[in-house]
Design a protein around this motif. Structure first.
Motif, PDB file in Angstrom:
ATOM      1  N   GLY A   1      58.791  30.581  45.616  1.00 37.57           N
ATOM      2  CA  GLY A   1      59.780  31.093  46.809  1.00 37.57           C
ATOM      3  C   GLY A   1      59.916  32.167  46.812  1.00 37.57           C
ATOM      4  N   ASN A   2      60.956  32.556  45.458  1.00 35.84           N
ATOM      5  CA  ASN A   2      61.251  34.038  45.295  1.00 35.84           C
ATOM      6  C   ASN A   2      59.700  35.145  44.615  1.00 35.84           C
ATOM      7  OD1 ASN A   2      63.919  34.997  44.265  1.00 35.84           O
ATOM      8  ND2 ASN A   2      64.083  32.771  44.097  1.00 35.84           N
ATOM      9  N   GLY A   3      59.085  34.301  44.166  1.00 35.90           N
ATOM     10  CA  GLY A   3      57.441  34.437  43.658  1.00 35.90           C
ATOM     11  C   GLY A   3      56.625  35.253  44.842  1.00 35.90           C
ATOM     12  N   GLY A   4      57.151  35.263  45.741  1.00 33.16           N
ATOM     13  CA  GLY A   4      56.469  35.909  46.879  1.00 33.16           C
ATOM     14  C   GLY A   4      57.899  36.364  48.164  1.00 33.16           C
TER      15      GLY A   4
ATOM     16  N   THR B   1      49.973  32.856  55.635  1.00 32.89           N
ATOM     17  CA  THR B   1      50.574  34.208  55.516  1.00 32.89           C
ATOM     18  C   THR B   1      51.407  34.134  53.850  1.00 32.89           C
ATOM     19  OG1 THR B   1      50.858  34.400  57.052  1.00 32.89           O
ATOM     20  CG2 THR B   1      51.423  36.341  56.222  1.00 32.89           C
ATOM     21  N   PHE B   2      51.856  33.734  53.710  1.00 31.58           N
ATOM     22  CA  PHE B   2      52.818  33.375  52.460  1.00 31.58           C
ATOM     23  C   PHE B   2      51.523  33.204  50.799  1.00 31.58           C
ATOM     24  CE2 PHE B   2      54.518  31.542  48.373  1.00 31.58           C
ATOM     25  CZ  PHE B   2      55.351  32.470  48.254  1.00 31.58           C
ATOM     26  N   TRP B   3      50.967  32.495  51.299  1.00 29.69           N
ATOM     27  CA  TRP B   3      50.153  32.343  50.009  1.00 29.69           C
ATOM     28  C   TRP B   3      48.617  32.659  50.437  1.00 29.69           C
ATOM     29  CZ3 TRP B   3      44.346  30.971  51.005  1.00 29.69           C
ATOM     30  CH2 TRP B   3      43.519  30.111  49.997  1.00 29.69           C
TER      31      TRP B   3
ATOM     32  N   LEU C   1      48.788  36.404  51.248  1.00 33.86           N
ATOM     33  CA  LEU C   1      49.589  37.721  51.259  1.00 33.86           C
ATOM     34  C   LEU C   1      50.496  38.165  49.503  1.00 33.86           C
ATOM     35  CD1 LEU C   1      50.098  39.022  54.452  1.00 33.86           C
ATOM     36  CD2 LEU C   1      48.078  39.264  52.600  1.00 33.86           C
ATOM     37  N   SER C   2      51.197  36.984  48.838  1.00 34.62           N
ATOM     38  CA  SER C   2      52.080  36.735  48.422  1.00 34.62           C
ATOM     39  C   SER C   2      51.235  37.880  46.681  1.00 34.62           C
ATOM     40  CB  SER C   2      52.971  35.450  48.086  1.00 34.62           C
ATOM     41  OG  SER C   2      51.939  34.680  47.976  1.00 34.62           O
ATOM     42  N   PRO C   3      49.948  37.307  46.630  1.00 36.86           N
ATOM     43  CA  PRO C   3      49.939  37.599  45.154  1.00 36.86           C
ATOM     44  C   PRO C   3      49.567  39.311  45.137  1.00 36.86           C
ATOM     45  CG  PRO C   3      48.183  36.299  45.838  1.00 36.86           C
ATOM     46  CD  PRO C   3      49.356  36.505  47.341  1.00 36.86           C
ATOM     47  N   LEU C   4      49.684  40.001  46.144  1.00 37.81           N
ATOM     48  CA  LEU C   4      49.520  41.883  46.428  1.00 37.81           C
ATOM     49  C   LEU C   4      50.793  42.051  46.211  1.00 37.81           C
ATOM     50  CD1 LEU C   4      48.460  42.654  50.433  1.00 37.81           C
ATOM     51  CD2 LEU C   4      47.466  42.306  47.988  1.00 37.81           C
ATOM     52  N   GLU C   5      51.860  41.145  45.695  1.00 37.06           N
ATOM     53  CA  GLU C   5      53.816  41.484  45.192  1.00 37.06           C
ATOM     54  C   GLU C   5      52.973  41.441  43.407  1.00 37.06           C
ATOM     55  OE1 GLU C   5      56.739  39.889  45.588  1.00 37.06           O
ATOM     56  OE2 GLU C   5      56.170  38.997  47.821  1.00 37.06           O
ATOM     57  N   HIS C   6      52.404  41.293  43.138  1.00 43.23           N
ATOM     58  CA  HIS C   6      51.583  40.916  41.435  1.00 43.23           C
ATOM     59  C   HIS C   6      50.463  41.971  41.613  1.00 43.23           C
ATOM     60  CE1 HIS C   6      55.168  38.248  41.826  1.00 43.23           C
ATOM     61  NE2 HIS C   6      54.627  37.389  42.534  1.00 43.23           N
ATOM     62  N   ARG C   7      50.274  42.358  41.785  1.00 42.43           N
ATOM     63  CA  ARG C   7      49.011  43.369  41.978  1.00 42.43           C
ATOM     64  C   ARG C   7      49.325  44.415  41.760  1.00 42.43           C
ATOM     65  NH1 ARG C   7      44.018  43.244  46.183  1.00 42.43           N
ATOM     66  NH2 ARG C   7      43.410  41.384  45.234  1.00 42.43           N
ATOM     67  N   ARG C   8      49.297  45.216  40.412  1.00 41.24           N
ATOM     68  CA  ARG C   8      49.917  46.515  39.800  1.00 41.24           C
ATOM     69  C   ARG C   8      49.137  47.403  40.768  1.00 41.24           C
ATOM     70  NH1 ARG C   8      52.452  46.861  35.503  1.00 41.24           N
ATOM     71  NH2 ARG C   8      51.731  48.755  34.671  1.00 41.24           N
ATOM     72  N   LEU C   9      49.089  48.839  41.254  1.00 41.87           N
ATOM     73  CA  LEU C   9      48.461  49.522  41.840  1.00 41.87           C
ATOM     74  C   LEU C   9      47.729  50.854  41.019  1.00 41.87           C
ATOM     75  CD1 LEU C   9      50.731  50.143  44.859  1.00 41.87           C
ATOM     76  CD2 LEU C   9      48.916  49.241  44.673  1.00 41.87           C
ATOM     77  N   PRO C  10      47.199  51.029  40.975  1.00 43.61           N
ATOM     78  CA  PRO C  10      47.080  52.265  40.004  1.00 43.61           C
ATOM     79  C   PRO C  10      47.113  53.939  39.986  1.00 43.61           C
ATOM     80  CG  PRO C  10      44.475  51.800  41.303  1.00 43.61           C
ATOM     81  CD  PRO C  10      45.905  50.869  41.880  1.00 43.61           C
ATOM     82  N   TRP C  11      47.910  54.047  39.108  1.00 42.46           N
ATOM     83  CA  TRP C  11      48.562  55.153  39.226  1.00 42.46           C
ATOM     84  C   TRP C  11      50.383  55.173  39.396  1.00 42.46           C
ATOM     85  CZ3 TRP C  11      51.506  58.097  42.897  1.00 42.46           C
ATOM     86  CH2 TRP C  11      52.157  59.212  41.886  1.00 42.46           C
ATOM     87  N   TRP C  12      50.329  54.516  40.668  1.00 41.78           N
ATOM     88  CA  TRP C  12      51.633  54.417  40.619  1.00 41.78           C
ATOM     89  C   TRP C  12      52.460  52.966  40.216  1.00 41.78           C
ATOM     90  CZ3 TRP C  12      55.292  55.715  43.925  1.00 41.78           C
ATOM     91  CH2 TRP C  12      56.654  54.740  44.965  1.00 41.78           C
ATOM     92  N   ASP C  13      51.689  52.121  39.653  1.00 40.13           N
ATOM     93  CA  ASP C  13      52.361  50.868  38.944  1.00 40.13           C
ATOM     94  C   ASP C  13      52.429  51.734  37.703  1.00 40.13           C
ATOM     95  OD1 ASP C  13      53.829  49.125  39.905  1.00 40.13           O
ATOM     96  OD2 ASP C  13      52.121  49.205  41.185  1.00 40.13           O
ATOM     97  N   GLY C  14      51.538  52.669  36.370  1.00 40.34           N
ATOM     98  CA  GLY C  14      51.181  53.397  35.608  1.00 40.34           C
ATOM     99  C   GLY C  14      53.065  53.502  35.347  1.00 40.34           C
ATOM    100  N   PRO C  15      53.117  53.286  33.611  1.00 40.70           N
ATOM    101  CA  PRO C  15      54.672  53.152  33.066  1.00 40.70           C
ATOM    102  C   PRO C  15      55.553  55.392  32.907  1.00 40.70           C
ATOM    103  CG  PRO C  15      52.434  53.927  31.684  1.00 40.70           C
ATOM    104  CD  PRO C  15      51.687  53.358  32.596  1.00 40.70           C
ATOM    105  N   VAL C  16      56.293  55.103  33.142  1.00 44.66           N
ATOM    106  CA  VAL C  16      57.689  56.773  33.553  1.00 44.66           C
ATOM    107  C   VAL C  16      58.581  56.236  32.307  1.00 44.66           C
ATOM    108  CG1 VAL C  16      56.762  55.711  36.129  1.00 44.66           C
ATOM    109  CG2 VAL C  16      59.115  54.144  34.509  1.00 44.66           C
ATOM    110  N   GLY C  17      58.335  58.119  32.157  1.00 43.61           N
ATOM    111  CA  GLY C  17      59.357  57.608  31.217  1.00 43.61           C
ATOM    112  C   GLY C  17      59.753  59.103  30.719  1.00 43.61           C
ATOM    113  N   ALA C  18      60.216  59.766  31.763  1.00 44.03           N
ATOM    114  CA  ALA C  18      60.646  61.145  32.054  1.00 44.03           C
ATOM    115  C   ALA C  18      62.197  60.614  31.013  1.00 44.03           C
ATOM    116  CB  ALA C  18      60.260  61.584  33.202  1.00 44.03           C
TER     117      ALA C  18
END
Length: 458
Positions: free
Chosen positions: A301-304, A356-358, A360-377
């Motif tokens: 449940g928490n995974g989605g 719906t859970f089955w 769409l929940s993988p989208l929570e863990h699919r990293r988005l290009p650029w948005w999910d890149g490393p931050v370090g400011a």
């Protein structure tokens, strides 16, 4: 192509628990989600007739049910869980804004998918159902995003809240927040407009966030928490009986002065006793959640978690309209068989939500290009990034208030996307010569977007 499996298997999930999860927080989060989604399933009334889409509210039709909202209003548990998880993840010396952006990356990722889907869906609804019906759907489709907006803002206070060192400091802060909430209510009642009480969106929801941080840092024990919970509940009952407040702790559409939009002192007391009651029961909850079968359910449940929160209203709509096609609307509370039809809707909704859970929940863990890149400011760039995340949160609240049915709502959506992107730009560059902050490792079996926690309480 990603798997449609939202979490790893139970053995891995239990193993992760042993190495550092606060199982009680995970149970609180998932339990609150279940209450929220089925609560909305029962509260929302909708049908389609010659005048288009009609939307109502069960509490607005049957006001005598309002006291049940004192049990069903579980949003304090979400903020408490966020405060605890934020305290577990915070490390002294980490740039504040960069830390906040890393939390926002996980939180906003599924929100982007959700908003993209509704943008397309609302244009389709306008062409098929007409402008008026599409406007009604647009208002409902983003209404729950107020929580995510407020959450982003109050989450920014977590690093400062971790400086609390004693239960006395905690008590002073909670009392101060309650007094401030009462003062804002006084201004709101004198002015006579809801807008004059908007400060309580931060003041009131900071209470469960603060208690969550205190719980994570062991500043309040079970006995003290139980005493505070009982005192706050008694005060809430007395205020509801003698004060100027409505009884309902959710939006009904028929209230004179809403307790949640914006929040009031009555809701602040509710946040206090519900959060402290969790602290008092956390040890027993954690031991129960340690059972492998229980933890498997909690882990999945928490995974989605974000999927459940974001998509349960559309799932309710699918269930409603499917039943409408067969003439089985649960809309008129005075019609024969209404309660049976409402129970049938809940059953159909549970099936739709499971699918719906089955999906769409993988989208929570699919990293988005650029948005999910490393931050370090660090330095000014980090501070600017954190401030922009807070502005993005405010834009989400405004979008939830206005809905995607007019220029104001769509403008707020544009502001949210623009400020979130600007925050990501600010946080993406490290100050020359400064080390980048260590990125937190994600944990197994929990929604990263609902702030997974790091410690197991004994």
């Amino acid at each position: 192509m990603p798997s449609n499996k939202p979490t790893l298997d139970a053995a891995d999930a239990v193993g992760d628990t042993v190495t550092g999860r606060d199982r009680a927080v995970d149970v609180a989060r998932l339990g609150a989600l279940v209450v929220v989604m089925f609560g909305h399933c029962f509260l929302l009334l909708a049908t389609i007739n010659a005048d288009g889409l009609q939307i109502g509210n069960l509490l607005g039709e049957i006001p005598a049910m309002a006291p049940l909202t004192w049990v069903a209003q579980v949003m304090p548990l979400f903020f408490l869980a966020g405060g605890a998880a934020g305290a577990y993840s915070w490390r002294a010396g980490t740039p504040w804004g960069t830390w906040l952006v890393t939390r926002a990356q996980r939180l906003c990722r599924p929100v982007f998918w959700y908003l993209a889907a509704w943008t397309v869906g609302l244009f389709g609804a306008r062409m098929i159902l007409g402008a008026e019906s599409a406007a009604g759907i647009g208002r409902e489709s983003v209404a729950l995003l107020w929580f995510l907006g407020v959450y982003l803002v109050v989450l920014a206070f977590v690093p400062a809240l971790t400086r609390l060192q004693t239960w006395r400091g905690l008590a002073v802060l909670i009392v101060s927040l309650l007094v401030a909430a009462a003062a804002v209510d006084g201004v709101r009642m004198a002015v006579g407009t809801p807008e004059s009480g908007v400060a309580n969106f931060v003041i009131v929801w900071l209470i469960p966030m603060t208690i969550g941080v205190a719980y994570a840092r062991r500043l309040i024990g079970p006995r003290a928490a139980l005493v505070v919970a009982a005192s706050a509940l008694i005060a809430q009952i007395a205020l509801a009986v003698t004060g100027p407040y409505e009884v309902a702790l959710v939006v009904t559409g028929a209230e004179r002065m809403s307790n949640v939009s914006p929040p009031t002192l009555l809701l602040a007391l509710h946040c206090t006793w519900m959060s402290c009651l969790f602290v008092a029961a956390a040890g027993a909850i954690g031991r129960w959640a340690a059972r492998p079968r229980v933890w498997r359910v909690v882990s999945v449940g928490n995974g989605g978690a974000m999927t459940i929160y974001l998509w349960h209203i559309p799932a309710i709509a699918v269930a409603m309209f499917t039943l409408h096609a067969f003439g089985l609307d649960a809309y008129d509370v005075h019609a024969p068989g209404f309660w049976g039809l409402l129970a049938l809707r809940a059953l159909v909704f549970a099936i739709v939500m499971g699918v719906t859970f089955w999906l769409l929940s993988p989208l929570e863990h699919r990293r988005l290009p650029w948005w999910d890149g490393p931050v370090g400011a660090t330095g000014a760039r980090s501070t600017g990034a954190g401030a922009l995340i807070c502005v993005a949160g405010v834009a989400l609240v405004l979008m939830a208030k206005d809905g995607l049915d007019d220029v104001g709502g769509w403008t707020a959506l544009g502001c949210f996307l623009a400020t979130a992107a600007a925050a990501r730009v600010c946080a993406g560059t490290n100050t020359p010569g400064a080390p980048a902050p260590r990125r937190q490792r994600s944990s197994v079996g929990s929604s990263r977007d609902f702030e997974p926690n790091r410690q197991t309480r004994k």
